[in-house]
Motif scaffolding. Structure first.
Motif, PDB file in Angstrom:
ATOM      1  N   ASP A  57      44.556  43.075  42.677  1.00 47.38           N
ATOM      2  CA  ASP A  57      43.160  42.918  42.276  1.00 47.38           C
ATOM      3  C   ASP A  57      42.226  43.400  43.383  1.00 47.38           C
ATOM      4  N   VAL A  59      37.917  43.032  44.667  1.00 48.71           N
ATOM      5  CA  VAL A  59      36.547  42.550  44.494  1.00 48.71           C
ATOM      6  C   VAL A  59      35.659  43.456  45.337  1.00 48.71           C
ATOM      7  N   GLN A 159      38.871  34.108  41.822  1.00 47.97           N
ATOM      8  CA  GLN A 159      38.980  34.865  40.573  1.00 47.97           C
ATOM      9  C   GLN A 159      39.201  33.915  39.405  1.00 47.97           C
ATOM     10  N   GLU A 165      38.346  39.688  30.507  1.00 47.12           N
ATOM     11  CA  GLU A 165      38.098  40.112  31.878  1.00 47.12           C
ATOM     12  C   GLU A 165      38.324  38.959  32.838  1.00 47.12           C
ATOM     13  N   ASN A 167      36.650  37.383  35.943  1.00 53.06           N
ATOM     14  CA  ASN A 167      35.404  37.408  36.705  1.00 53.06           C
ATOM     15  C   ASN A 167      35.624  36.882  38.118  1.00 53.06           C
ATOM     16  N   TRP A 168      34.673  37.169  39.010  1.00 55.59           N
ATOM     17  CA  TRP A 168      34.761  36.756  40.409  1.00 55.59           C
ATOM     18  C   TRP A 168      33.657  35.769  40.746  1.00 55.59           C
ATOM     19  N   SER A 207      32.370  43.093  36.316  1.00 53.20           N
ATOM     20  CA  SER A 207      33.026  41.800  36.450  1.00 53.20           C
ATOM     21  C   SER A 207      33.736  41.616  37.787  1.00 53.20           C
ATOM     22  N   ASN A 208      33.813  42.662  38.604  1.00 53.25           N
ATOM     23  CA  ASN A 208      34.457  42.473  39.903  1.00 53.25           C
ATOM     24  C   ASN A 208      33.523  42.861  41.044  1.00 53.25           C
TER      25      ASN A 208
END
Length: 298
Positions: A57, A59, A159, A165, A167-168, A207-208
């Motif tokens: 992943d 961010v 996370q 999705e 999200n963060w 979303s990130n």
């Protein structure tokens, strides 16, 4: 939906003798009480492929305050979490954090994260709650603003799961939640290069992705205040008077002003003077000054 492992239903086997009928057993003579052959076992349905699977992943944090960096301090929650590193894109003013973790959605991880941030956090999905209820994993470290004297603040990421999705969440106990999430470097000097007000924003981003900006005010301390709105401050120590003024929630005080004023008041908490000494400040096309023992206003 997430859940534990599931087993196939047990298949019943008919072992009762037949009644009122006869069947050929292949030898030409009838037989009774034959046992029906057991059906082929039905395999258990596959578990959710997302559960307990390690994902790569990222961010992303965009900055309007110049270069930023993040140093993971080893604090995390969540199964099989691993911090892989960071990279800074100077062309896009974007910091990218690479991590690994499972997507199991645990309330214990969210509880850990909420304890680390004290509720001062924002998220990249406007449909989520003010505090996460479940998170896949979370981790903390130091976010540093290199262009502001390397001012730094403890910052945590988590996370979550938002439908299709992930999200963060981003924030920390040193970010003030006063109509937004902002950090004021209370140790900063009176200069543009070191006076920092950083506000986190995720509105309209993917979303990130987060954005770090100056908020609704300039980064320099002395451009954050509407000094003419301050009351006379001779009746109490300066830090106490400023704190009381901010706590009264005056209508014209912006979020960034309120946070910066409180940070400044904290620096003055031990000051013996009830009034500031003389000072002056100037900018392009403007100049102010105050002489000794005059009210700090106007």
């Amino acid at each position: 939906p997430y859940g534990g492992s599931r087993t196939a239903p047990v298949q019943s086997v008919d072992t009762h003798e037949t009644s009122g009928s006869s069947r050929d057993n292949g030898s030409g003579s009838p037989s009774t009480g034959d046992v029906d052959p057991a059906p082929e076992p039905v395999p258990a349905p596959d578990a959710d492929p997302e559960l307990s699977k390690t994902h790569d992943d990222t961010v992303e944090i965009r900055s309007d305050l110049g270069e930023i960096s993040f140093a993971y301090d080893g604090a995390s929650s969540g199964e099989d979490f691993a911090y892989q590193g960071q990279s800074w894109d100077s062309g896009d003013n974007r910091l990218t954090l690479d991590v690994q973790g499972t997507h199991d959605g645990e309330d214990s991880v969210a509880s850990w994260y909420n304890g680390q941030t004290g509720g001062a956090a924002v998220h990249t999905d406007i449909d989520t709650n003010d505090e996460p209820q479940e998170l896949h994993y979370a981790f903390c470290g130091t976010l540093t603003f290199l262009d502001y004297g390397s001012a730094s603040v403890e910052t945590c990421f988590g996370q979550g799961d938002s439908g299709l999705e992930n999200n963060w969440w981003m924030g920390g106990a040193d970010f003030g939640r006063v109509g937004g999430i902002c950090h004021v470097d209370a140790d900063a000097a009176d200069s543009q290069a070191t006076s920092l007000v950083a506000c986190l924003d995720s509105d309209g981003l993917s979303s990130n992705e987060f954005e770090v900006s100056m908020g609704d005010a300039h980064a320099n301390y002395f451009s954050l205040y509407s000094l003419s709105d301050l009351p006379p401050l001779a009746l109490a120590p300066l830090g106490t008077a400023i704190t009381n003024f901010v706590d009264s929630d005056p209508p014209n005080l912006t979020t960034a002003e309120a946070i910066a004023l409180k940070a400044f008041a904290a620096k003055l908490a031990d000051a013996s003077l009830e009034l500031p000494t003389s000072w002056s400040v100037s900018c392009d096309g403007c100049a102010w000054s105050i002489t000794d023992n005059q009210l700090w206003a106007g």
